[in-house]
Scaffold this active site. Structure first.
Site, PDB file in Angstrom:
ATOM      1  N   ASP A  63       0.872  -1.175   0.000  1.00 14.14           N
ATOM      2  CA  ASP A  63       0.000   0.000   0.000  1.00 14.14           C
ATOM      3  C   ASP A  63       0.906   1.220   0.000  1.00 14.14           C
ATOM      4  O   ASP A  63       1.779   1.352   0.856  1.00 14.14           O
ATOM      5  CB  ASP A  63      -0.898  -0.007   1.240  1.00 14.14           C
ATOM      6  CG  ASP A  63      -1.880   1.139   1.232  1.00 14.14           C
ATOM      7  OD1 ASP A  63      -2.982   0.950   0.702  1.00 14.14           O
ATOM      8  OD2 ASP A  63      -1.535   2.221   1.751  1.00 14.14           O
ATOM      9  N   ASN A  71      -2.511  11.977  -6.619  1.00 16.50           N
ATOM     10  CA  ASN A  71      -3.707  12.232  -7.429  1.00 16.50           C
ATOM     11  C   ASN A  71      -4.232  13.647  -7.232  1.00 16.50           C
ATOM     12  O   ASN A  71      -4.633  14.312  -8.184  1.00 16.50           O
ATOM     13  CB  ASN A  71      -4.812  11.221  -7.093  1.00 16.50           C
ATOM     14  CG  ASN A  71      -4.578   9.863  -7.718  1.00 16.50           C
ATOM     15  OD1 ASN A  71      -3.921   9.750  -8.740  1.00 16.50           O
ATOM     16  ND2 ASN A  71      -5.117   8.842  -7.106  1.00 16.50           N
ATOM     17  N   ASP A  80      -1.871   7.235 -12.160  1.00 16.26           N
ATOM     18  CA  ASP A  80      -1.893   6.019 -12.979  1.00 16.26           C
ATOM     19  C   ASP A  80      -0.489   5.677 -13.481  1.00 16.26           C
ATOM     20  O   ASP A  80      -0.091   4.515 -13.492  1.00 16.26           O
ATOM     21  CB  ASP A  80      -2.839   6.182 -14.167  1.00 16.26           C
ATOM     22  CG  ASP A  80      -4.307   6.146 -13.769  1.00 16.26           C
ATOM     23  OD1 ASP A  80      -4.615   5.835 -12.592  1.00 16.26           O
ATOM     24  OD2 ASP A  80      -5.148   6.434 -14.646  1.00 16.26           O
ATOM     25  N   GLU A 106      -4.592   1.954  -4.710  1.00 13.39           N
ATOM     26  CA  GLU A 106      -3.135   1.907  -4.744  1.00 13.39           C
ATOM     27  C   GLU A 106      -2.597   0.693  -4.000  1.00 13.39           C
ATOM     28  O   GLU A 106      -1.440   0.636  -3.627  1.00 13.39           O
ATOM     29  CB  GLU A 106      -2.549   3.204  -4.170  1.00 13.39           C
ATOM     30  CG  GLU A 106      -2.521   3.293  -2.673  1.00 13.39           C
ATOM     31  CD  GLU A 106      -3.824   3.720  -2.007  1.00 13.39           C
ATOM     32  OE1 GLU A 106      -3.821   3.890  -0.784  1.00 13.39           O
ATOM     33  OE2 GLU A 106      -4.843   3.874  -2.698  1.00 13.39           O
TER      34      GLU A 106
END
Length: 128
Positions: A63, A71, A80, A106
């Site tokens: 993670d 983002n 991405d 993620e």
């Protein structure tokens, strides 16, 4: 006989096209569209198969800390791109040892199926 040959050739083309469509459809059903890694459903299915067979496996969850910040500040395209880079690294490190998957958001997961893998060393290599 010329009509039979033509019909057989046309049939072969149709069969090849159907085969390609089925392969593409299956592939997209088990992989994540952003990273190209296997998806959660595929991971769970593989894990279940190994458990049902009584095989020892290792599972590593990954993670990314503060991923939301990427983002929010740089945009989802940059997020991405970051995931794609991480996916490439995981695929390289996992090659021949198991599979890498996108679990969600993620969160990535690795299923190690090769016996004798030193998990402490492996995880440290992936982390670096």
């Amino acid at each position: 006989t010329g009509h039979i040959v033509s019909a057989c050739a046309a049939f072969a083309v149709v069969i090849a096209r159907v085969s390609d469509v089925l392969h593409t459809s299956y592939s997209s059903s088990i992989t994540d569209g952003v990273t190209g890694l296997y998806n959660r459903k595929y991971f769970i299915g593989c894990l279940k198969k190994y458990i049902d067979r009584g095989r020892d496996v290792s599972v590593v969850f990954i993670d990314f800390d503060n991923f939301k910040r990427i983002n929010d500040t740089m945009g989802h395209d940059k997020g991405d791109e970051t995931l794609k880079i991480a996916a490439g690294i995981l695929n390289e490190e996992v090659d021949g040892r198991g599979i890498a998957c996108r679990y969600g958001g993620e969160e990535l997961v690795i299923l190690i199926t090769r016996e004798g893998t030193n998990m402490e060393d492996f995880c440290e290599t992936v982390r670096q």
